[in-house]
Write an enzyme that holds these catalytic residues in place. Structure first.
Site, mmCIF file in Angstrom:
data_model
loop_
_atom_site.group_PDB
_atom_site.id
_atom_site.type_symbol
_atom_site.label_atom_id
_atom_site.label_comp_id
_atom_site.label_asym_id
_atom_site.label_seq_id
_atom_site.Cartn_x
_atom_site.Cartn_y
_atom_site.Cartn_z
ATOM 1 N N ARG A 135 0.847 -1.199 0.000
ATOM 2 C CA ARG A 135 0.000 0.000 0.000
ATOM 3 C C ARG A 135 0.879 1.244 0.000
ATOM 4 O O ARG A 135 1.583 1.487 0.986
ATOM 5 C CB ARG A 135 -0.903 0.030 1.244
ATOM 6 C CG ARG A 135 -1.827 -1.155 1.400
ATOM 7 C CD ARG A 135 -3.122 -1.029 0.604
ATOM 8 N NE ARG A 135 -3.744 -2.338 0.430
ATOM 9 C CZ ARG A 135 -4.635 -2.859 1.285
ATOM 10 N NH1 ARG A 135 -5.023 -2.187 2.329
ATOM 11 N NH2 ARG A 135 -5.153 -4.048 1.053
ATOM 12 N N GLU A 148 0.422 4.153 0.694
ATOM 13 C CA GLU A 148 -0.339 5.165 1.405
ATOM 14 C C GLU A 148 0.592 5.947 2.326
ATOM 15 O O GLU A 148 1.315 5.352 3.112
ATOM 16 C CB GLU A 148 -1.421 4.446 2.235
ATOM 17 C CG GLU A 148 -2.541 5.327 2.696
ATOM 18 C CD GLU A 148 -3.536 4.533 3.558
ATOM 19 O OE1 GLU A 148 -4.261 5.178 4.330
ATOM 20 O OE2 GLU A 148 -3.559 3.284 3.468
ATOM 21 N N ARG A 151 -0.505 2.245 13.110
ATOM 22 C CA ARG A 151 -1.407 1.223 12.573
ATOM 23 C C ARG A 151 -1.111 0.903 11.108
ATOM 24 O O ARG A 151 -1.645 -0.048 10.561
ATOM 25 C CB ARG A 151 -2.873 1.695 12.654
ATOM 26 C CG ARG A 151 -3.441 1.797 14.045
ATOM 27 C CD ARG A 151 -4.921 2.153 14.012
ATOM 28 N NE ARG A 151 -5.207 3.251 13.087
ATOM 29 C CZ ARG A 151 -5.022 4.539 13.383
ATOM 30 N NH1 ARG A 151 -4.555 4.889 14.552
ATOM 31 N NH2 ARG A 151 -5.308 5.475 12.492
ATOM 32 N N HIS A 152 -0.298 1.722 10.453
ATOM 33 C CA HIS A 152 -0.096 1.559 9.002
ATOM 34 C C HIS A 152 1.287 1.031 8.650
ATOM 35 O O HIS A 152 2.266 1.338 9.314
ATOM 36 C CB HIS A 152 -0.307 2.899 8.296
ATOM 37 C CG HIS A 152 -1.746 3.313 8.222
ATOM 38 N ND1 HIS A 152 -2.330 4.028 9.232
ATOM 39 C CD2 HIS A 152 -2.696 3.094 7.287
ATOM 40 C CE1 HIS A 152 -3.603 4.257 8.912
ATOM 41 N NE2 HIS A 152 -3.859 3.692 7.744
ATOM 42 N N GLU A 197 -22.136 -9.225 10.067
ATOM 43 C CA GLU A 197 -22.484 -9.532 8.675
ATOM 44 C C GLU A 197 -22.951 -8.274 7.965
ATOM 45 O O GLU A 197 -23.945 -7.674 8.338
ATOM 46 C CB GLU A 197 -23.577 -10.598 8.632
ATOM 47 C CG GLU A 197 -23.053 -11.954 9.080
ATOM 48 C CD GLU A 197 -24.172 -12.935 9.397
ATOM 49 O OE1 GLU A 197 -25.342 -12.571 9.229
ATOM 50 O OE2 GLU A 197 -23.839 -14.055 9.802
ATOM 51 N N SER A 243 -24.600 -6.218 2.049
ATOM 52 C CA SER A 243 -24.106 -6.273 0.676
ATOM 53 C C SER A 243 -22.611 -6.542 0.722
ATOM 54 O O SER A 243 -21.986 -6.460 1.761
ATOM 55 C CB SER A 243 -24.373 -4.954 -0.037
ATOM 56 O OG SER A 243 -23.614 -3.946 0.579
ATOM 57 N N ARG A 255 -1.686 -7.475 11.920
ATOM 58 C CA ARG A 255 -2.819 -6.937 12.667
ATOM 59 C C ARG A 255 -3.434 -7.967 13.605
ATOM 60 O O ARG A 255 -3.863 -7.634 14.711
ATOM 61 C CB ARG A 255 -3.911 -6.448 11.702
ATOM 62 C CG ARG A 255 -3.674 -5.017 11.306
ATOM 63 C CD ARG A 255 -4.671 -4.531 10.268
ATOM 64 N NE ARG A 255 -4.141 -3.330 9.665
ATOM 65 C CZ ARG A 255 -4.639 -2.117 9.904
ATOM 66 N NH1 ARG A 255 -5.691 -1.959 10.664
ATOM 67 N NH2 ARG A 255 -4.074 -1.064 9.348
#
Lengths: 541, 541
Positions: free
Chosen positions: B337, B339, B345-346, B461, B464, B515
């Site tokens: 990533r 980012e 956290r990244h 859940e 979609s 994670r």
């Protein structure tokens, strides 16, 4: 039943035509005859129309099976008491039972108007014959049989059926001792009417591995191209490019499924064996700050305000792990080589199997690699026997010979060179102990060892190398003799490691997963063993 | 013995000085006296010199232990009958036996002139106390004791010893019921006199996770910096940057070893559980031809004459595998990533745990993910109990609560929102079913569920999504409603897949390995769970 006798055909429905009779005068007769003919023809046409209409509506009314089959838009109604089956575990307890199966319909053909045969494949080459015949109670109608007989091959379907014994073993399917008598079939997802590559073609050996991009129209005209490349009899074979352009069909082929299953086992056995030997798995990074092997053949990319490289080897990180006291580590992951080599042996990304361990002698690591490879080969010979046989039926090769337990063949480099000189071909009479071996020399040595020791697998101990230098002073000196500046980027970080702490002596090695699989199966290209081969010319799919 | 009583000291070796006697005349006496004094002093000095020389040569001659210790250049002579031990399997059968061990010497201290204590660590926090005392037969000399007492901490050594019971349990080492009475010790690789970060500091909780590059001099002055950051009592703690600058010491710390061991098990359990459920492992490529998620946050690189991207997700390839009839697949590998998020956290590269499977309902995949995670958490609670306790001793957290078997907590999105509205904090009284949850809402919901059901783990859940669209027509339409051109690069190849063949309905999901570990252990940063964290500002080591 293998090929059940079709039910006797019903009488042909021929509409009766109005007949002719003799009359009084010739003229009148002629006139009447002409009129009658006209009328008769008129009546005949009317009768035909009526008959056709009646037949059509009768047929429509007759189809009591509309709940039992249909296209993907059709509502799927399955019996709640049907048992979910898997073909691999199908057994006599299922006989006579109502079951359901989701599968690829790989073949369908009509047998007369009231019976159809299909082949249903669940995974790999696990296929079973399905039979459907129109019946008296109308729960299987002619329309349903016709529908099933014309499903496009490689559609995904769900069927409900009873499990029966065929009269004779079914030769066309791996499951030969059972067949499914279909009572329902729904197409969940339809394949196109014309596949880019048929399963029969996908199942054949790849014709060539040229890495050149095919012209743009080739992908569109794939099918035509196949027939040109085809053999005189049987389905045509295709090139690797056609296979990759039709990746899903390539992968659905029995041979690719078998290779994939073998690959899964090789990877699993590599890990389970090393785990049992006290090795711990870890993940080295792919993104690194400096080219790990001096900058040649390395992919580089912009990384925020800096530059990053893709790791060509996990060696640096394996060593950190051992220095960090992990004792024995292994890793399985991607390795990158920006080498512009367009051959069936090269890839720009492949899966490396690597280990590193504390040692007192570098040969401990060599023998660990030997041990894990022998374990893999000895195990898959038994556990993947079916898959190996299937691959050999498409890509013929002889059995991969292994040394007996305790009779592993280990040669030093000097011993290998001596063998070449003394028993090898004429041209290797003068090979030197002080030069690297060439590929032809390696092949000749392999052949000599096979003849002498009856094994395709042997280990050659190279006198230098293998063991890492863990003393920073010695490391610096060695780098300088090789013309490498110990303070250059990527190298400095490496040398610094050994200055941080006291380092246990260690050694390690690795081999490509793709290569191990291709080597054992003697495949014509490593690309067949890879899931998504990456070459300088190809990044898709 | 915990602290053995030192042997009684030998009598001090004081050379005897020539004495004085009375003489006849005062003058003569004085003269004689002065002369005698001179002579005496001369003799005394000579005697002292002789004595010193004798002592020195006697001492040198006395060191009968020179074969039993030494620096890395020293030839290592070990007894061939010494048994190789591993601290994890040390037991009563080893008592009184002569053994050898290769280990990191993590601490050494002198106890008087004739005895030294060391701590020897094999791996993780598996350390044992070693004792060495000068003995009468000279096989352990004072010089040897002094040498051992001054080995730099974190050097790698090999020792020969007998295994004994300590008088009292050894508190400072994990192995408390045995100790090694050293008879030989050789330094195989010496650590520097001053470590960049000591083990005591490495064992402490990281003080901050700021991702900013430290100024250039910080790396050099690491030790000084540490004392500034240090606490009032005990060894100082250090920042994540200091830890990463001293990667080997960071990884040698007990807490990082424990986290790494837990991570190894999580990964192993993910695979073994899914394998038992019929999943097959495969390897998706990292190098891809088109950005998988529309081009945002993707690394791109020159690839021969083209451009390549680093995969942000294995989703496309997982789907190909299921379309290819593999039924159930999983993969464990790097995901990238690009980012520019500089938070604990990244990461720009992490290890993804992903699965994909044929389904009739997308919740089957959701429940498979739930199943594998619960299996992992329930198993490590037992098999990694020691490691988890060790991590909690450094990074305190409460037990990770799991639902009882059969009492898994599953909520629909709407049920979750309802719970938030009805029982959550004031500010969430009006949350809508039609908006995504915010992070504070997720946290509040987690707290509510923990209170209500006594579990940290639940599954929500989402109505979609989750299930993939396998119909190409529907897929195209959906893409257009989302404003995505189905013919754009990367997207076209995806849609084309579903045009090639009939596709089984399928669903899948994934989670980052880092994670999962950080979540279960409630670590302050995911960087602690990664082996080599990659952030926008950091690619080293």
């Amino acid at each position: 039943m293998a090929e059940p006798t079709p039910n006797p055909a019903p009488p042909a429905e021929t509409p009766e035509v109005a007949g002719e009779e003799a009359g009084p005068s010739k003229k009148a007769l002629k006139k009447a005859e002409a009129k009658a003919k006209k009328e008769a023809e008129k009546a005949k046409r009317a009768a035909e129309r009526a008959a056709a209409t009646a037949q059509a509506s009768a047929a429509a009314a007759e189809d009591h099976a509309t709940d039992n089959y249909g296209q993907e838009t059709h509502e799927i109604k399955l019996s709640s008491d049907a048992i979910d089956i898997s073909l691999k575990t199908l057994n006599d307890e299922h006989l006579g039972k109502k079951v359901k199966l989701r599968a690829f319909l790989q073949n369908a053909r009509m047998q007369g108007a009231k019976m159809a045969f299909v082949e249903l494949r669940e995974t790999g080459n696990w296929a079973i014959q399905g039979v459907v015949a129109a019946n008296a109670d109308g729960s299987v109608s002619r329309q349903m049989v016709k529908f099933i007989g014309s499903v496009n091959p490689e559609s995904f379907v769900v069927v409900e059926a009873t499990v029966e014994k065929p009269l004779e073993p079914v030769k066309s399917c791996r499951i030969s001792n059972y067949e499914l008598h279909l009572t329902k079939l729904f197409v969940i997802s339809s394949a196109p009417a014309m596949l880019g590559m048929t399963l029969s073609t996908a199942n054949k050996a790849v014709t060539n591995f040229s890495d050149e991009e095919a012209p743009a129209e080739a992908a569109v005209e794939g099918v035509e191209k196949l027939s040109i490349a085809g053999e005189v009899s049987g389905p045509p074979a295709a090139s690797m490019l056609t296979h990759l352009d039709n990746i899903v069909m390539h992968k659905r082929s029995y041979v690719q499924q078998a290779i994939a299953d073998i690959r899964v086992e090789v990877k699993h056995l590599f890990r389970s064996y090393l785990r049992d030997q006290g090795f711990k798995e870890f993940e080295p990074p792919c993104l690194i700050a400096a080219a790990s092997e001096g900058g040649a053949n390395v992919f580089r990319l912009p990384y925020f305000e800096k530059e990053a490289f893709l790791a060509q080897s996990p060696q640096f990180y394996k060593q950190i792990e051992v220095l960090a006291g992990r004792k024995r580590v292994f890793c399985v992951g991607p390795v990158f080589r920006a080498e512009n080599s367009n051959t069936p042996r090269h890839m720009t990304e492949f899966t490396g199997l690597d280990l590193e361990m504390e040692v007192t002698d570098y040969r401990e690591a060599l023998h660990m690699l030997e041990g894990v490879l022998l374990h893999i080969f000895r195990t898959i010979k038994k556990t993947c026997a079916d898959e190996i046989a299937l691959v050999r039926s498409v890509y013929p090769s002889e059995e991969f010979l292994l040394p007996e337990e305790g009779k592993e063949v280990r040669l030093t480099f000097a011993e290998g060179q001596k063998l070449l000189r003394e028993e090898g071909p004429e041209e290797f009479r003068n090979v030197s102990d002080f030069e690297d071996m060439t590929t032809p020399q390696e092949k000749a040595l392999g052949a000599l060892i096979k003849k002498k020791y009856n094994t395709d697998f042997y280990v050659q101990e190279v006198l230098s190398g293998g063991q890492r230098i863990h003393d920073p002073v010695e490391l610096e000196a060695r780098l300088r003799t090789k013309g490498v500046d110990p303070n250059s980027p990527g190298i400095r970080e490496y040398v610094d490691l050994f200055r941080q702490v006291g380092a246990p002596p260690h050694a390690g090695g690795g081999i490509g997963l793709d290569r191990v699989v291709a080597w054992y199966l003697n495949l014509p290209s490593v690309h067949l063993a890879a899931y998504y081969p990456r070459t300088p010319k190809r990044l898709l799919p």
